[in-house]
Motif scaffolding. Structure first.
Motif, PDB file in Angstrom:
ATOM      1  N   SER A  12       1.052  -1.299  -0.293  1.00 42.32           N
ATOM      2  CA  SER A  12      -0.201   0.067  -0.186  1.00 42.32           C
ATOM      3  C   SER A  12       0.915   1.208  -0.038  1.00 42.32           C
ATOM      4  O   SER A  12       0.357   2.443  -0.482  1.00 42.32           O
ATOM      5  N   LEU A  13       1.875   1.433   0.422  1.00 43.94           N
ATOM      6  CA  LEU A  13       2.679   2.286   0.923  1.00 43.94           C
ATOM      7  C   LEU A  13       3.848   2.809  -0.750  1.00 43.94           C
ATOM      8  O   LEU A  13       3.573   4.019  -1.158  1.00 43.94           O
ATOM      9  N   LEU A  14       4.223   1.379  -1.126  1.00 44.22           N
ATOM     10  CA  LEU A  14       4.526   1.918  -2.652  1.00 44.22           C
ATOM     11  C   LEU A  14       2.973   2.847  -3.697  1.00 44.22           C
ATOM     12  O   LEU A  14       3.433   2.767  -4.370  1.00 44.22           O
ATOM     13  N   LEU A  15       1.646   2.021  -3.456  1.00 44.59           N
ATOM     14  CA  LEU A  15       0.732   1.909  -3.985  1.00 44.59           C
ATOM     15  C   LEU A  15       0.488   3.495  -4.016  1.00 44.59           C
ATOM     16  O   LEU A  15      -0.020   4.924  -4.843  1.00 44.59           O
ATOM     17  N   LYS A  16       0.751   4.406  -2.201  1.00 49.06           N
ATOM     18  CA  LYS A  16       0.491   5.102  -2.497  1.00 49.06           C
ATOM     19  C   LYS A  16       1.070   6.289  -2.943  1.00 49.06           C
ATOM     20  O   LYS A  16       1.182   7.948  -3.229  1.00 49.06           O
ATOM     21  N   HIS A  17       3.217   5.982  -3.078  1.00 45.63           N
ATOM     22  CA  HIS A  17       4.111   7.074  -3.513  1.00 45.63           C
ATOM     23  C   HIS A  17       3.618   6.836  -4.748  1.00 45.63           C
ATOM     24  O   HIS A  17       4.072   8.122  -5.692  1.00 45.63           O
ATOM     25  N   VAL A  18       3.228   5.495  -5.791  1.00 43.80           N
ATOM     26  CA  VAL A  18       3.005   6.143  -6.943  1.00 43.80           C
ATOM     27  C   VAL A  18       1.355   6.615  -7.348  1.00 43.80           C
ATOM     28  O   VAL A  18       1.502   7.835  -8.399  1.00 43.80           O
ATOM     29  N   LYS A  19       0.650   6.786  -6.433  1.00 44.33           N
ATOM     30  CA  LYS A  19      -0.591   7.009  -6.655  1.00 44.33           C
ATOM     31  C   LYS A  19      -1.231   7.747  -5.663  1.00 44.33           C
ATOM     32  O   LYS A  19      -1.179   7.290  -4.635  1.00 44.33           O
ATOM     33  N   GLU A  20      -0.876   9.295  -5.501  1.00 43.30           N
ATOM     34  CA  GLU A  20      -1.578   9.753  -3.483  1.00 43.30           C
ATOM     35  C   GLU A  20      -2.060   9.697  -3.251  1.00 43.30           C
ATOM     36  O   GLU A  20      -2.171   9.781  -2.592  1.00 43.30           O
ATOM     37  N   THR A  21      -3.167   9.605  -3.696  1.00 48.47           N
ATOM     38  CA  THR A  21      -5.270   9.895  -3.220  1.00 48.47           C
ATOM     39  C   THR A  21      -4.765   7.626  -3.013  1.00 48.47           C
ATOM     40  O   THR A  21      -6.059   7.925  -2.188  1.00 48.47           O
ATOM     41  N   PHE A  22      -3.775   6.944  -2.663  1.00 48.51           N
ATOM     42  CA  PHE A  22      -4.134   5.829  -1.984  1.00 48.51           C
ATOM     43  C   PHE A  22      -4.147   5.712  -0.731  1.00 48.51           C
ATOM     44  O   PHE A  22      -2.832   5.750  -0.190  1.00 48.51           O
ATOM     45  N   SER A  23      -4.975   4.971  -0.018  1.00 49.83           N
ATOM     46  CA  SER A  23      -5.097   5.523   0.615  1.00 49.83           C
ATOM     47  C   SER A  23      -5.241   4.946   2.098  1.00 49.83           C
ATOM     48  O   SER A  23      -5.326   3.476   1.744  1.00 49.83           O
TER      49      SER A  23
END
Length: 181
Positions: free
Chosen positions: A140-151
């Protein structure tokens, strides 16, 4: 890189320890992952050193005749070395404050930095279709890095297993959940 990175969360496991094995359901899920990737081109597989991650992707490794490379940067995040009864609310706070760190643990930023360093490395390689197998929080942290809206709410929706495709074409990044299991 004009290829695809498949970020995979491991299958259902018996626990959180590094040596935790897959449950019976997790073993079935690993077979489903093998079927899922059967018609997808894969050039490289990189996994967390935790057994549940390695066992989750072994079927794909055998089918594609690829070695599983182990990378410690994909290991599970330690929230704290203390037993936190309210770990869930503490974890949620680390999404709001990425530098928040509990005793003996890793902040979200520290965990994000380690997986992003691997992600940035593989994006520069010739391999075009890479599977990265890790754990829900790190994923989830990688996804948050790539897509800021990932929460945090998106983390709550992750399944075991789960698969997201990160595709970079002409310097544009697309993130899509592709697991429908």
């Amino acid at each position: 890189m004009q290829g695809k990175v498949y970020i995979v969360r491991h299958c259902e496991a018996t626990g959180q320890a590094a040596e935790a094995k897959l449950t019976e359901q997790g073993l079935k899920q690993a077979e489903e992952l093998g079927e899922f990737f059967s018609n997808i081109k894969v050039d490289r597989i990189i996994s967390s050193p935790f057994l549940r991650a390695i066992h989750s992707i072994e079927n794909v490794s055998k089918m594609k005749n690829l070695q599983i490379e182990v990378d410690d940067r994909l290991r599970e995040r330690v929230l704290s070395t203390k037993n936190l009864l309210d770990w869930y609310s503490k974890l949620k706070k680390t999404y709001d404050d990425v530098n928040l760190r509990f005793e003996g643990g890793e902040s979200s930023q520290e965990a994000m930095d380690r997986i992003v360093s691997l992600f940035d490395e593989v994006r520069k390689e010739d391999s075009k279709h890479i599977i990265i197998v890790t754990h829900g929080n790190v994923m989830s942290l990688l996804l948050k890095h790539v897509k800021e809206t990932f929460s945090f709410k998106d983390w709550e929706k992750l399944s075991n297993p789960d698969v997201y495709k990160i595709e970079t074409v002409s310097h544009k990044v697309a993130v899509n959940r592709i697991w429908r299991g």
